[in-house]
Design a protein around this motif. Structure first.
Motif, PDB file in Angstrom:
ATOM      1  N   GLY A 157      62.702  11.942  22.071  1.00  0.00           N
ATOM      2  CA  GLY A 157      62.285  11.978  23.345  1.00  0.00           C
ATOM      3  C   GLY A 157      62.475  13.107  24.099  1.00  0.00           C
ATOM      4  N   ILE A 158      62.365  14.246  23.582  1.00  0.00           N
ATOM      5  CA  ILE A 158      62.729  15.501  24.427  1.00  0.00           C
ATOM      6  C   ILE A 158      61.519  16.228  24.687  1.00  0.00           C
ATOM      7  N   GLY A 159      61.809  17.055  25.632  1.00  0.00           N
ATOM      8  CA  GLY A 159      60.673  17.957  25.970  1.00  0.00           C
ATOM      9  C   GLY A 159      60.601  19.117  24.974  1.00  0.00           C
ATOM     10  N   GLY A 160      59.294  19.884  25.024  1.00  0.00           N
ATOM     11  CA  GLY A 160      59.171  21.006  23.865  1.00  0.00           C
ATOM     12  C   GLY A 160      59.789  22.361  24.306  1.00  0.00           C
ATOM     13  N   GLY A 161      59.969  22.730  25.676  1.00  0.00           N
ATOM     14  CA  GLY A 161      60.506  23.949  26.071  1.00  0.00           C
ATOM     15  C   GLY A 161      61.493  24.627  25.365  1.00  0.00           C
ATOM     16  N   MET A 162      62.635  23.630  25.094  1.00  0.00           N
ATOM     17  CA  MET A 162      63.856  24.049  24.455  1.00  0.00           C
ATOM     18  C   MET A 162      63.388  24.717  22.960  1.00  0.00           C
ATOM     19  N   VAL A 163      62.653  24.380  22.391  1.00  0.00           N
ATOM     20  CA  VAL A 163      62.210  24.726  20.722  1.00  0.00           C
ATOM     21  C   VAL A 163      61.128  25.682  21.016  1.00  0.00           C
TER      22      VAL A 163
ATOM     23  N   LEU B  80      63.278  23.751  39.009  1.00  0.00           N
ATOM     24  CA  LEU B  80      64.062  24.108  37.432  1.00  0.00           C
ATOM     25  C   LEU B  80      63.248  23.900  36.355  1.00  0.00           C
ATOM     26  N   SER B  81      62.254  22.845  36.556  1.00  0.00           N
ATOM     27  CA  SER B  81      61.572  22.577  35.332  1.00  0.00           C
ATOM     28  C   SER B  81      60.596  23.981  34.994  1.00  0.00           C
ATOM     29  N   SER B  82      60.208  24.486  36.270  1.00  0.00           N
ATOM     30  CA  SER B  82      59.374  25.519  35.778  1.00  0.00           C
ATOM     31  C   SER B  82      59.833  26.936  35.640  1.00  0.00           C
ATOM     32  N   LEU B  83      61.140  27.022  36.265  1.00  0.00           N
ATOM     33  CA  LEU B  83      62.100  28.228  35.277  1.00  0.00           C
ATOM     34  C   LEU B  83      62.208  28.072  33.869  1.00  0.00           C
ATOM     35  N   LEU B  84      62.340  26.799  33.376  1.00  0.00           N
ATOM     36  CA  LEU B  84      62.963  26.445  31.984  1.00  0.00           C
ATOM     37  C   LEU B  84      61.687  26.262  31.163  1.00  0.00           C
ATOM     38  N   ALA B  85      60.338  26.050  31.867  1.00  0.00           N
ATOM     39  CA  ALA B  85      59.373  25.498  30.970  1.00  0.00           C
ATOM     40  C   ALA B  85      59.565  24.264  30.285  1.00  0.00           C
ATOM     41  N   ALA B  86      60.070  23.154  31.207  1.00  0.00           N
ATOM     42  CA  ALA B  86      60.494  21.991  30.636  1.00  0.00           C
ATOM     43  C   ALA B  86      59.502  20.879  31.696  1.00  0.00           C
ATOM     44  N   GLY B  87      59.365  19.484  30.956  1.00  0.00           N
ATOM     45  CA  GLY B  87      58.576  18.657  31.686  1.00  0.00           C
ATOM     46  C   GLY B  87      59.491  17.860  32.744  1.00  0.00           C
ATOM     47  N   GLY B  88      60.642  18.327  32.890  1.00  0.00           N
ATOM     48  CA  GLY B  88      61.523  17.627  34.035  1.00  0.00           C
ATOM     49  C   GLY B  88      62.313  16.265  33.646  1.00  0.00           C
TER      50      GLY B  88
END
Length: 264
Positions: free
Chosen positions: A22-28, A150-158
Motif C-alpha cells: 500500500g505504498i506509493g511508487g516514488g520511493m522506488v 511536499l508530494s510534488s517535491l518527492l514525486a509521491a501520491g501524498g
C-alpha cells in the motif's frame, strides 16, 4: 529505447510493492530512474528533475486504478477529498515549479533524507494517534497545500502525509486510506503540469521529453506497474506483510545510499 527492459522492471517492482504494501511508487521509482538516466548519460543538472517528473506523471495513471478499487468498497470519503482538492492542487503546482528551479544536488539530498525517514517509519511501524476532528475550510486548505507541495517535491501520491493527517483527525483508517488514494490524482496532475511547464524552459533535455517528463520511461513503467499491482494486492493476504515491511525498509536504505553515490 535501449533501456526499455529497465523501465519495465522498475514498473513491475513499483506496481507489485504498491499492491503488496500500500505504498506509493516514488520511493522506488525515483532512485531507479536516477540510476538508469545516469547510465544513459543524461545531463547531470536535469537528472533529478527528469526522475521526479516522470515518477509524478506515472501516478496519474496508477492512482485511477487505486481509487476505483477503494470506491468499489465504499472507502472513499468524497466530501473530504473535494474539500482538500483546492489546497492540494495549489500546493502541488507550487511544489513542482519550485523543484524545477532547485539544483539537482540539494533536491537529491532532500529526497534522500525523506527516504531515510520513510524507511525508519516503516521499520518501526510508527502510527499516528487520533486526537481531534477535521479543521475548518482554511485549515483543510492549508493541510492540502502542504501535502500537495511536499508530494510534488518527492514525486509521491501524498498518502504518506494524507493518511496520518486524516487518522489524526479521527477519520477511520479504512476511509483515510481510500480518501488519500483519491487525493493522489489531483496531486499527480497538478505536479506533472508544473514539471512540464518548468521543463519547457530548460535546455539540453533528452529527446522524447515533454518538459521534464521522459515519455519512454513513463509508458513502460505504467504498462507493467498496472499489471503487477493486482498480483501484489492478492499476495498481501497470504504473506507475512510485517516482515516484508522490514525488507522493504532495508531496500529503501540501500537505494537511498546508491542514489546518493550516483548523484554526487
Amino acid at each position: 529505447m535501449d533501456w526499455w527492459w529497465a523501465y519495465l522492471a522498475i514498473g513491475a517492482l513499483v506496481g507489485f510493492l504498491a499492491g503488496l504494501l500500500g505504498i506509493g511508487g516514488g520511493m522506488v521509482m525515483v532512485p531507479g530512474l536516477v540510476l538508469v538516466f545516469s547510465a544513459k548519460g543524461f545531463p547531470a543538472e536535469h537528472m533529478m528533475h527528469l526522475s521526479l517528473a516522470t515518477a509524478m506523471a506515472t501516478i496519474m495513471f496508477t492512482s485511477v486504478a487505486s481509487v476505483r478499487a477503494h470506491h468499489r468498497h465504499g472507502a472513499v470519503d468524497w466530501e473530504i477529498a473535494r474539500a482538500m482538492s483546492p489546497g492540494i492542487v495549489a500546493g502541488s503546482l507550487a511544489g513542482a515549479l519550485l523543484a524545477g528551479v532547485v539544483p539537482t544536488r540539494p533536491l537529491a539530498v532532500f529526497f534522500i533524507g525523506f527516504m531515510f525517514y520513510a524507511a525508519t517509519q516503516m521499520l518501526l511501524e510508527v502510527k499516528p494517534k487520533s486526537s481531534r476532528n477535521l479543521p475548518g475550510a482554511l485549515g483543510i486548505f492549508g493541510a492540502g497545500a502542504v501535502i500537495g507541495g511536499l508530494s510534488s517535491l518527492l514525486a509521491a501520491g501524498g498518502a504518506f502525509l494524507s493518511i496520518p493527517f486524516l487518522a489524526w483527525c479521527n477519520v477511520p483508517l479504512r476511509r483515510a486510506i481510500g480518501t488519500a488514494a483519491a487525493n493522489g490524482f489531483p496531486i499527480a496532475l497538478a505536479g506533472s503540469v508544473g514539471y512540464v511547464l518548468q521543463g519547457l524552459r530548460a535546455q539540453g533535455l533528452p529527446a522524447a521529453s515533454f518538459g521534464f517528463v521522459y515519455l519512454p520511461a513513463l509508458g513502460f513503467i505504467v504498462a507493467t506497474s498496472m499489471l503487477t499491482a493486482p498480483l501484489g494486492a492478492r499476495l498481501a493476504h497470504r504473506l507475512p506483510v510485517a516482515r516484508l515491511r522490514v525488507v522493504f525498509a532495508l531496500l529503501l536504505y540501500s537505494l537511498a545510499l546508491r542514489m546518493l553515490a550516483a548523484i554526487w
